[in-house]
Design an enzyme around this catalytic site. Structure first.
Site, PDB file in Angstrom:
ATOM      1  N   HIS A   1      -5.707  -3.555  -0.164  1.00 56.20           N
ATOM      2  CA  HIS A   1      -6.275  -3.585  -1.518  1.00 56.20           C
ATOM      3  C   HIS A   1      -7.443  -2.988  -1.257  1.00 56.20           C
ATOM      4  O   HIS A   1      -8.017  -2.081  -2.194  1.00 56.20           O
ATOM      5  CB  HIS A   1      -6.254  -4.904  -1.806  1.00 56.20           C
ATOM      6  CG  HIS A   1      -7.184  -5.256  -3.024  1.00 56.20           C
ATOM      7  ND1 HIS A   1      -6.607  -5.539  -4.086  1.00 56.20           N
ATOM      8  CD2 HIS A   1      -8.413  -5.207  -3.249  1.00 56.20           C
ATOM      9  CE1 HIS A   1      -7.694  -5.924  -5.223  1.00 56.20           C
ATOM     10  NE2 HIS A   1      -9.021  -5.559  -4.531  1.00 56.20           N
ATOM     11  N   GLU A   2      -8.412  -3.439  -0.087  1.00 52.84           N
ATOM     12  CA  GLU A   2      -9.797  -2.991   0.080  1.00 52.84           C
ATOM     13  C   GLU A   2      -9.662  -1.363  -0.028  1.00 52.84           C
ATOM     14  O   GLU A   2     -10.492  -0.420  -0.208  1.00 52.84           O
ATOM     15  CB  GLU A   2     -10.401  -3.641   1.091  1.00 52.84           C
ATOM     16  CG  GLU A   2     -10.660  -5.018   0.784  1.00 52.84           C
ATOM     17  CD  GLU A   2     -11.323  -5.325  -0.367  1.00 52.84           C
ATOM     18  OE1 GLU A   2     -12.301  -4.836  -0.838  1.00 52.84           O
ATOM     19  OE2 GLU A   2     -10.834  -6.366  -0.947  1.00 52.84           O
TER      20      GLU A   2
ATOM     21  N   HIS B   1      -9.896   0.818  -2.933  1.00 51.77           N
ATOM     22  CA  HIS B   1     -10.890   0.889  -3.439  1.00 51.77           C
ATOM     23  C   HIS B   1     -11.736   2.010  -2.715  1.00 51.77           C
ATOM     24  O   HIS B   1     -12.437   2.802  -3.236  1.00 51.77           O
ATOM     25  CB  HIS B   1     -11.979  -0.355  -3.277  1.00 51.77           C
ATOM     26  CG  HIS B   1     -11.670  -1.450  -4.168  1.00 51.77           C
ATOM     27  ND1 HIS B   1     -11.121  -1.207  -5.468  1.00 51.77           N
ATOM     28  CD2 HIS B   1     -11.604  -2.856  -3.996  1.00 51.77           C
ATOM     29  CE1 HIS B   1     -10.858  -2.488  -5.922  1.00 51.77           C
ATOM     30  NE2 HIS B   1     -11.036  -3.346  -5.124  1.00 51.77           N
TER      31      HIS B   1
END
Ligand code: ARG
Ligand code: ZN
Ligand code: CA
Length: 223
Positions: A136-137, A140
């Site tokens: 998920h990170e 980004h």
């Protein structure tokens, strides 16, 4: 399958005074992201690991003096290389990762790189125990917003094939809610860029994949 993009990775293990991140953690976490990003044609190549014992950095918080000190001391490579800092972090904090800046300043370059709690890595505390927090990170880091960015209106996450979503969905609902009934599709509860449990997060869409590759080429490659 062959990768269309290979990202070099520098891992920084931060240990506390009497608590250390397990030896096998790095290889397990790297194999999770390689498998999650395989369908995107993105591979992660581990080129270096550092070990530091530092109780202040072990409990580092976002945008703190400690984060700046840690990154200034340890960061390696350029803006196209990925630095990951594994530490304990504060209670309940999973991790964070800056977006690419179109025109990165010297400070942006130092502060780039993901900070992730080892407590929620592979084999960690359910329901965040499959290493997908880093997936998920990294979304980004590759310029992806949350699927619920902008709610039901506006440009949302800037990706055409992720259904609009009013707000974050937690857990793993058996039937996905339809929080934006006037827009096509139901809430993308299985998308890596939502807030579902690790076992529920299983995909990036084609639109997200091409946005990531495009963003990397524009903002990070060779910089
Ligand atoms: N809350 C964090 C963020 O917005 C990450 C959430 C990750 N979710 C998970 N199931 N690992 O960056
Ligand atoms: Zn996020
Ligand atoms: Ca969308």
């Amino acid at each position: 399958q062959s990768a269309s993009l290979t990202v070099n990775v520098y891992v920084h293990i931060i240990d506390g005074e009497d608590e250390a991140i397990p030896q096998e953690f790095v290889s397990e976490q790297l194999s999770v992201i390689n498998s999650n990003f395989g369908p995107c044609g993105i591979a992660f190549n581990l080129v270096g690991v550092t070990h530091t014992v530092n109780p202040a950095w072990f409990y580092v918080t976002m945008d703190s003096r400690e984060e700046a000190d840690m990154k200034a001391a340890l960061r390696q490579g350029g803006y196209g290389d990925l630095n990951i800092y594994f530490a304990h972090l504060q209670q309940g904090m999973l991790g964070w990762c800056p977006f690419p800046e179109p025109d990165p300043t010297a400070e942006d370059r130092i502060m780039d790189g993901c900070v992730v709690s080892y407590l929620y890595g592979p084999g960690g505390e359910a329901p965040y125990n499959m290493g997908r927090t880093l997936t998920h990170e990294l979304g980004h880091w590759f310029n992806l917003y949350h699927t619920f960015q902008g709610g039901c209106n506006g440009g949302g996450d800037g990706v055409d094939d992720t259904p609009a979503q009013a707000s974050a969905v937690y857990g793993c609902p058996a039937a996905a809610p339809d929080s934006c009934p006037d827009s096509p599709g139901v809430d993308p509860v299985h998308n890596y860029m939502g807030y579902s449990d690790d076992q529920c997060m299983t995909e990036f869409t084609q639109g997200q994949m091409s946005r990531m590759l495009r963003s990397y080429a524009l903002f990070r490659a060779g910089r």
